[in-house]
Design a protein around this motif. Structure first.
Motif, PDB file in Angstrom:
ATOM      1  N   TRP A   1      -4.132  -6.790 -10.456  1.00 44.29           N
ATOM      2  CA  TRP A   1      -2.731  -7.214 -10.496  1.00 44.29           C
ATOM      3  C   TRP A   1      -2.016  -6.821  -9.203  1.00 44.29           C
ATOM      4  O   TRP A   1      -1.214  -7.585  -8.657  1.00 44.29           O
ATOM      5  CB  TRP A   1      -2.035  -6.607 -11.705  1.00 44.29           C
ATOM      6  CG  TRP A   1      -0.562  -6.935 -11.763  1.00 44.29           C
ATOM      7  CD1 TRP A   1       0.478  -6.107 -11.471  1.00 44.29           C
ATOM      8  CD2 TRP A   1       0.021  -8.193 -12.119  1.00 44.29           C
ATOM      9  NE1 TRP A   1       1.669  -6.759 -11.617  1.00 44.29           N
ATOM     10  CE2 TRP A   1       1.428  -8.052 -12.019  1.00 44.29           C
ATOM     11  CE3 TRP A   1      -0.515  -9.423 -12.510  1.00 44.29           C
ATOM     12  CZ2 TRP A   1       2.307  -9.089 -12.299  1.00 44.29           C
ATOM     13  CZ3 TRP A   1       0.365 -10.465 -12.795  1.00 44.29           C
ATOM     14  CH2 TRP A   1       1.747 -10.291 -12.681  1.00 44.29           C
ATOM     15  N   LYS A   2      -2.305  -5.625  -8.719  1.00 46.74           N
ATOM     16  CA  LYS A   2      -1.674  -5.147  -7.492  1.00 46.74           C
ATOM     17  C   LYS A   2      -1.982  -6.059  -6.315  1.00 46.74           C
ATOM     18  O   LYS A   2      -1.104  -6.325  -5.472  1.00 46.74           O
ATOM     19  CB  LYS A   2      -2.150  -3.721  -7.193  1.00 46.74           C
ATOM     20  CG  LYS A   2      -1.555  -3.117  -5.929  1.00 46.74           C
ATOM     21  CD  LYS A   2      -2.061  -1.695  -5.729  1.00 46.74           C
ATOM     22  CE  LYS A   2      -1.473  -1.089  -4.451  1.00 46.74           C
ATOM     23  NZ  LYS A   2      -1.958   0.310  -4.240  1.00 46.74           N
ATOM     24  N   TYR A   3      -3.212  -6.556  -6.257  1.00 46.60           N
ATOM     25  CA  TYR A   3      -3.639  -7.396  -5.127  1.00 46.60           C
ATOM     26  C   TYR A   3      -3.831  -8.854  -5.548  1.00 46.60           C
ATOM     27  O   TYR A   3      -4.637  -9.574  -4.964  1.00 46.60           O
ATOM     28  CB  TYR A   3      -4.928  -6.839  -4.529  1.00 46.60           C
ATOM     29  CG  TYR A   3      -4.789  -5.438  -3.997  1.00 46.60           C
ATOM     30  CD1 TYR A   3      -4.025  -5.182  -2.857  1.00 46.60           C
ATOM     31  CD2 TYR A   3      -5.396  -4.370  -4.643  1.00 46.60           C
ATOM     32  CE1 TYR A   3      -3.882  -3.893  -2.365  1.00 46.60           C
ATOM     33  CE2 TYR A   3      -5.256  -3.065  -4.155  1.00 46.60           C
ATOM     34  CZ  TYR A   3      -4.499  -2.836  -3.016  1.00 46.60           C
ATOM     35  OH  TYR A   3      -4.350  -1.561  -2.529  1.00 46.60           O
ATOM     36  N   ARG A   4      -3.086  -9.279  -6.549  1.00 42.96           N
ATOM     37  CA  ARG A   4      -3.276 -10.627  -7.109  1.00 42.96           C
ATOM     38  C   ARG A   4      -3.051 -11.733  -6.085  1.00 42.96           C
ATOM     39  O   ARG A   4      -3.636 -12.814  -6.208  1.00 42.96           O
ATOM     40  CB  ARG A   4      -2.359 -10.826  -8.314  1.00 42.96           C
ATOM     41  CG  ARG A   4      -0.869 -10.741  -8.001  1.00 42.96           C
ATOM     42  CD  ARG A   4      -0.057 -10.688  -9.292  1.00 42.96           C
ATOM     43  NE  ARG A   4       1.387 -10.628  -9.050  1.00 42.96           N
ATOM     44  CZ  ARG A   4       2.048  -9.521  -8.736  1.00 42.96           C
ATOM     45  NH1 ARG A   4       1.382  -8.381  -8.620  1.00 42.96           N
ATOM     46  NH2 ARG A   4       3.359  -9.542  -8.537  1.00 42.96           N
ATOM     47  N   ARG A   5      -2.237 -11.466  -5.074  1.00 46.38           N
ATOM     48  CA  ARG A   5      -1.985 -12.498  -4.058  1.00 46.38           C
ATOM     49  C   ARG A   5      -3.187 -12.712  -3.158  1.00 46.38           C
ATOM     50  O   ARG A   5      -3.242 -13.688  -2.411  1.00 46.38           O
ATOM     51  CB  ARG A   5      -0.750 -12.126  -3.241  1.00 46.38           C
ATOM     52  CG  ARG A   5       0.554 -12.224  -4.038  1.00 46.38           C
ATOM     53  CD  ARG A   5       1.771 -11.879  -3.196  1.00 46.38           C
ATOM     54  NE  ARG A   5       3.008 -12.024  -3.969  1.00 46.38           N
ATOM     55  CZ  ARG A   5       3.493 -11.113  -4.788  1.00 46.38           C
ATOM     56  NH1 ARG A   5       2.824  -9.970  -4.946  1.00 46.38           N
ATOM     57  NH2 ARG A   5       4.620 -11.317  -5.452  1.00 46.38           N
ATOM     58  N   ASN A   6      -4.154 -11.798  -3.203  1.00 50.02           N
ATOM     59  CA  ASN A   6      -5.385 -11.949  -2.423  1.00 50.02           C
ATOM     60  C   ASN A   6      -6.511 -12.566  -3.251  1.00 50.02           C
ATOM     61  O   ASN A   6      -7.635 -12.676  -2.766  1.00 50.02           O
ATOM     62  CB  ASN A   6      -5.853 -10.591  -1.897  1.00 50.02           C
ATOM     63  CG  ASN A   6      -4.907 -10.017  -0.859  1.00 50.02           C
ATOM     64  OD1 ASN A   6      -4.128 -10.739  -0.249  1.00 50.02           O
ATOM     65  ND2 ASN A   6      -4.961  -8.710  -0.672  1.00 50.02           N
ATOM     66  N   ILE A   7      -6.202 -12.902  -4.509  1.00 47.17           N
ATOM     67  CA  ILE A   7      -7.196 -13.495  -5.397  1.00 47.17           C
ATOM     68  C   ILE A   7      -6.817 -14.955  -5.644  1.00 47.17           C
ATOM     69  O   ILE A   7      -5.762 -15.240  -6.208  1.00 47.17           O
ATOM     70  CB  ILE A   7      -7.286 -12.734  -6.729  1.00 47.17           C
ATOM     71  CG1 ILE A   7      -7.604 -11.261  -6.484  1.00 47.17           C
ATOM     72  CG2 ILE A   7      -8.339 -13.366  -7.643  1.00 47.17           C
ATOM     73  CD1 ILE A   7      -7.570 -10.401  -7.736  1.00 47.17           C
ATOM     74  N   HIS A   8      -7.664 -15.853  -5.218  1.00 36.26           N
ATOM     75  CA  HIS A   8      -7.401 -17.282  -5.347  1.00 36.26           C
ATOM     76  C   HIS A   8      -8.243 -17.834  -6.503  1.00 36.26           C
ATOM     77  O   HIS A   8      -9.476 -17.770  -6.466  1.00 36.26           O
ATOM     78  CB  HIS A   8      -7.745 -18.009  -4.047  1.00 36.26           C
ATOM     79  CG  HIS A   8      -7.008 -17.482  -2.852  1.00 36.26           C
ATOM     80  ND1 HIS A   8      -5.812 -18.007  -2.418  1.00 36.26           N
ATOM     81  CD2 HIS A   8      -7.293 -16.440  -2.016  1.00 36.26           C
ATOM     82  CE1 HIS A   8      -5.392 -17.331  -1.358  1.00 36.26           C
ATOM     83  NE2 HIS A   8      -6.274 -16.380  -1.095  1.00 36.26           N
TER      84      HIS A   8
END
Length: 264
Positions: free
Chosen positions: A200-207
């Motif tokens: 969740w913390k790095y969700r913007r890096n998960i496509h």
């Protein structure tokens, strides 16, 4: 100008590729379309990295055969390549170390393009490792492509299995490199991201890439069909079938590289 403003991306897929299937190749195409449709990225390369024999998975074909089949499967691609580094290691290599290796290779290639002298190039290569681990953001060296790990939803969900992944490895993959996850029917990666504090913390890096055309091809299904002497044509690239994949999957049969006909 539009292409120059986009971030260059290299997609890396790790796995057994036991054997490589059309779905493995399809994942690369889906991921490239998804990233480039955002207008933020330009995918410049895809890398297939088969695991080495040290993985010791039951039914795992020898690495030399899996490499050859993967190379045959990608011989007509102008952007997907097969890399043998992981396969040639005497022991199993953790995925994060494989990703790190390929990032170092990309950085070294970029250094070779940027430097004017051999001395300065060596200095930059020494410094690149420190930059990788000390960087707290998902920034890359100027001009160096961004490396992203390409995987299926099962890999993303495996992050939650106890004692399977080191927490620091998960952190590095999703925070520094990034992840492109191609979903299959019945999977819900968004739910898993919601349940994981790290993801969740790095969700913007998960496509998350949705495959709307249902395709349940898997290497497991292929191996089962081969054990039962059933046809696997159109599940594998024709070049792989021509290479007598059936013989390789026969557990004990030698690879027949000089025969190119289909078995009836």
């Amino acid at each position: 100008m539009e292409g120059q403003s986009r971030t260059k991306v290299v997609l890396l897929a790790c796995g057994s590729f036991n054997p490589v299937t059309n779905m493995h190749l399809r994942m690369f195409e889906l991921a490239r379309d998804h990233l480039e449709d955002t207008g933020q990225y330009r995918v410049v390369k895809g890398i297939i990295s088969p695991v080495g024999d040290g993985y010791k998975k039951k039914g795992l074909i020898e690495a030399c055969h899996r490499l050859e089949m993967a190379r045959l499967a990608t011989e007509n691609s102008d952007w997907i390549i097969v890399d043998s580094w992981e396969s040639l290691q005497p022991e199993w290599v953790e995925t994060n170390k494989v990703v790190r290796h390929h990032y170092d290779e990309l950085a070294a290639e970029q250094n070779d393009d940027d430097v004017d002298t051999v001395k300065y190039s060596k200095k930059r290569r020494i410094n690149k490792q420190v930059y990788c681990f000390e960087g707290s953001s998902h920034q890359k060296r100027r001009g160096c492509p961004q490396l992203m790990l390409l995987c299926g939803a099962d890999v993303l969900e495996s992050f939650g299995q106890p004692n399977l992944w080191k927490q620091e490895d998960i952190n590095e993959i999703v925070s520094f490199y990034g992840l492109v996850c191609v979903t299959r029917s019945g999977s819900d990666p968004h739910k898993f991201i919601q349940q994981s504090d790290t993801l969740w913390k790095y969700r913007r890096n998960i496509h998350i890439v949705h495959e709307w055309v249902t395709n349940e091809i898997s290497a497991t299904h292929v191996r089962r069909a081969l054990r039962r002497s059933q046809s696997v044509r159109y599940l594998l690239p024709d070049t792989v079938v021509h290479h007598q994949a059936e013989e390789v999957m026969g557990w004990g049969c030698e690879l027949k590289t000089n025969q190119t006909h289909f078995k009836n």
